[in-house]
Design a protein around this motif. Structure first.
Motif, mmCIF file in Angstrom:
data_model
loop_
_atom_site.group_PDB
_atom_site.id
_atom_site.type_symbol
_atom_site.label_atom_id
_atom_site.label_comp_id
_atom_site.label_asym_id
_atom_site.label_seq_id
_atom_site.Cartn_x
_atom_site.Cartn_y
_atom_site.Cartn_z
ATOM 1 N N TYR A 13 -5.426 -5.633 -3.427
ATOM 2 C CA TYR A 13 -6.193 -6.806 -3.851
ATOM 3 C C TYR A 13 -5.276 -7.860 -4.441
ATOM 4 O O TYR A 13 -5.401 -9.051 -4.130
ATOM 5 C CB TYR A 13 -7.274 -6.448 -4.869
ATOM 6 C CG TYR A 13 -7.960 -7.708 -5.329
ATOM 7 C CD1 TYR A 13 -8.932 -8.301 -4.534
ATOM 8 C CD2 TYR A 13 -7.572 -8.353 -6.507
ATOM 9 C CE1 TYR A 13 -9.509 -9.503 -4.903
ATOM 10 C CE2 TYR A 13 -8.144 -9.559 -6.878
ATOM 11 C CZ TYR A 13 -9.109 -10.132 -6.072
ATOM 12 O OH TYR A 13 -9.659 -11.347 -6.430
ATOM 13 N N TRP A 55 -11.222 -2.510 -7.604
ATOM 14 C CA TRP A 55 -10.549 -1.845 -6.480
ATOM 15 C C TRP A 55 -9.731 -0.643 -6.939
ATOM 16 O O TRP A 55 -9.549 0.313 -6.186
ATOM 17 C CB TRP A 55 -9.696 -2.846 -5.703
ATOM 18 C CG TRP A 55 -10.546 -3.756 -4.872
ATOM 19 C CD1 TRP A 55 -10.819 -5.082 -5.081
ATOM 20 C CD2 TRP A 55 -11.307 -3.379 -3.723
ATOM 21 N NE1 TRP A 55 -11.677 -5.558 -4.141
ATOM 22 C CE2 TRP A 55 -11.994 -4.535 -3.280
ATOM 23 C CE3 TRP A 55 -11.457 -2.190 -3.008
ATOM 24 C CZ2 TRP A 55 -12.833 -4.526 -2.155
ATOM 25 C CZ3 TRP A 55 -12.290 -2.174 -1.897
ATOM 26 C CH2 TRP A 55 -12.963 -3.328 -1.480
ATOM 27 N N ILE A 57 0.831 -1.205 0.000
ATOM 28 C CA ILE A 57 0.000 0.000 0.000
ATOM 29 C C ILE A 57 0.864 1.253 0.000
ATOM 30 O O ILE A 57 0.609 2.209 -0.750
ATOM 31 C CB ILE A 57 -0.947 0.006 1.210
ATOM 32 C CG1 ILE A 57 -2.000 -1.098 1.055
ATOM 33 C CG2 ILE A 57 -1.638 1.358 1.360
ATOM 34 C CD1 ILE A 57 -2.840 -1.304 2.292
ATOM 35 N N GLY A 107 -5.545 0.405 -4.008
ATOM 36 C CA GLY A 107 -6.611 -0.588 -3.922
ATOM 37 C C GLY A 107 -6.334 -1.801 -4.791
ATOM 38 O O GLY A 107 -6.497 -2.949 -4.354
ATOM 39 N N SER A 158 -16.231 6.500 -14.018
ATOM 40 C CA SER A 158 -15.240 7.518 -13.648
ATOM 41 C C SER A 158 -15.599 8.864 -14.268
ATOM 42 O O SER A 158 -15.379 9.922 -13.660
ATOM 43 C CB SER A 158 -13.838 7.087 -14.094
ATOM 44 O OG SER A 158 -13.758 6.994 -15.510
ATOM 45 N N LEU A 169 -12.155 2.146 -7.219
ATOM 46 C CA LEU A 169 -12.643 2.563 -5.905
ATOM 47 C C LEU A 169 -11.562 3.259 -5.080
ATOM 48 O O LEU A 169 -11.819 4.310 -4.471
ATOM 49 C CB LEU A 169 -13.156 1.343 -5.139
ATOM 50 C CG LEU A 169 -14.040 1.613 -3.925
ATOM 51 C CD1 LEU A 169 -15.337 2.294 -4.350
ATOM 52 C CD2 LEU A 169 -14.348 0.302 -3.194
ATOM 53 N N LEU A 170 -10.349 2.702 -5.075
ATOM 54 C CA LEU A 170 -9.294 3.209 -4.195
ATOM 55 C C LEU A 170 -7.986 3.532 -4.919
ATOM 56 O O LEU A 170 -6.963 3.755 -4.263
ATOM 57 C CB LEU A 170 -9.013 2.186 -3.085
ATOM 58 C CG LEU A 170 -10.187 1.873 -2.143
ATOM 59 C CD1 LEU A 170 -9.804 0.756 -1.184
ATOM 60 C CD2 LEU A 170 -10.618 3.117 -1.381
ATOM 61 N N GLY A 171 -8.025 3.553 -6.231
ATOM 62 C CA GLY A 171 -6.822 3.890 -6.975
ATOM 63 C C GLY A 171 -5.806 2.765 -7.001
ATOM 64 O O GLY A 171 -6.118 1.603 -6.705
ATOM 65 N N CYS A 224 0.870 4.003 -2.902
ATOM 66 C CA CYS A 224 0.507 5.391 -2.576
ATOM 67 C C CYS A 224 1.586 6.357 -3.034
ATOM 68 O O CYS A 224 1.288 7.420 -3.605
ATOM 69 C CB CYS A 224 0.282 5.540 -1.073
ATOM 70 S SG CYS A 224 -1.276 4.862 -0.466
ATOM 71 N N GLN A 240 1.525 6.606 -6.886
ATOM 72 C CA GLN A 240 0.366 7.359 -7.350
ATOM 73 C C GLN A 240 0.516 8.845 -7.046
ATOM 74 O O GLN A 240 0.179 9.695 -7.878
ATOM 75 C CB GLN A 240 -0.904 6.810 -6.697
ATOM 76 C CG GLN A 240 -2.182 7.472 -7.192
ATOM 77 C CD GLN A 240 -3.419 6.685 -6.837
ATOM 78 O OE1 GLN A 240 -3.713 5.654 -7.446
ATOM 79 N NE2 GLN A 240 -4.158 7.155 -5.836
#
Length: 326
Positions: A191, A179, A84, A187, A319, A182-184, A88, A91
């Motif tokens: 998953y 995912w 994660i 996500g 989106s 939903l969470l970029g 993050c 991104q």
């Protein structure tokens, strides 16, 4: 900015463009090399950690076995946090650049977290191998799933390949994209880590010389939770793209399997093609259906391809709607 982009971008968000680019990259370029593949990195960590948390097979049960559950849980959480954090950071970094670099970068990074092209090729390869001999078909199927293939008939090999296609349509395509939308990128990465952990640790009893009954329990439940909605979405898309199926019948068939999620896309595939699928001695989906033939494998790939197109379009549309609303 050119005039057509002025009209296009307000309606389609960066996430939607990234999903489209990831699918295009997957179709035309396939998987990156192993040394550059994030899922391979996840697998190496899980293999390293698994050897340290799972006891040897046939280890007598003791109260200490429950401690193994927490070792598995903390090893999973540690790996997930790293995944994660890395996603993050990547991104956030891409967000500092112009929109087109952000789109391209996200598409490139999202691609290894989903795999449609490889999935359809592997399933088709099983059918091609069956055309050579039953032994060749069994051997090729062993590359695709962890099922014991030694005693399977040609029909059972074909059933297993189509089942793997349906289940992995969710695991390798729909769920990662769900995912991501939903969470970029975090996500999708989480998953993929959870799904890989379940594939490597999520067993009851011995496997590869180790007992995973407690060590893999957290990983199995985590994957069940993260796959719950996507699995049903995959079944819905299979139903919609093949002319519609009765939800009540689909639900009855899906609940025949011990998996809380895997039965949904597999049952939808069986009903859509009007074929019987199953695992000997465990479950049978749409038992009144005919036994699958060679042509059914090809049709299963075609049906799955429609789902990939549908989920891509759905991601772009949703989106875009979100961009307009916000």
């Amino acid at each position: 900015m050119t005039p057509w982009l002025d009209l296009f971008l307000p309606q389609v968000s960066i996430a939607g463009i990234a999903v489209f680019l990831a699918i295009v990259i997957d179709v035309f370029f396939g998987e990156p090399r192993a040394r550059l593949h994030p899922v391979v990195w996840m697998g190496r960590y899980l293999d390293w950690a698994g050897k340290r948390i799972a006891p040897a097979a046939n280890t007598p049960y003791t109260e200490r076995s429950k401690q193994v559950f927490w070792w598995g849980a903390w090893a999973w959480i540690a790996g997930a946090l790293v995944v994660i954090a890395a996603a993050c950071f990547l991104q956030w970094t891409l967000a500092q650049f112009p929109w087109w670099i952000t789109c391209l970068g996200l598409g490139i990074l999202l691609k290894p977290l989903m795999a449609w092209n490889m999935l359809q090729r592997e399933v088709s390869a099983v059918e091609d191998a069956l055309g050579e001999s039953l032994a060749a078909g069994r051997e090729r199927l062993s590359w695709l799933c962890s099922r014991d293939v030694r005693q399977l008939s040609a029909t059972e090999v074909r059933e297993s390949a189509i089942e793997s296609l349906a289940e992995n349509l969710n695991d390798s395509v729909v769920a990662p994209l769900f995912w991501f939308m939903l969470l970029g990128l975090p996500g999708a990465a989480l998953y993929r880590f959870a799904n890989t952990a379940d594939a490597m640790w999520g067993y009851i009893g011995p496997r590869s010389g180790r007992d995973w009954t407690w060590a893999g329990k957290w990983a199995a439940h985590a994957d069940d939770i993260l796959s719950w909605i996507p699995a049903r979405l995959t079944a819905l898309l299979l139903a919609v793209t093949t002319g519609g199926l009765s939800f009540s019948i689909l639900r009855v068939e899906a609940l025949r399997t011990p998996s809380p999620n895997g039965g949904w896309p597999m049952a939808a595939m069986a009903l859509a093609l009007d074929i019987r699928l199953g695992k000997p001695g465990v479950y049978s989906l749409h038992p009144q259906g005919r036994r699958p033939q060679s042509e059914d494998t090809k049709n299963a790939v075609l049906v799955s391809r429609r789902v990939v197109i549908a989920v891509t379009v759905l991601g772009i549309v949703l989106s875009g709607v979100w961009r307009i609303v916000t």
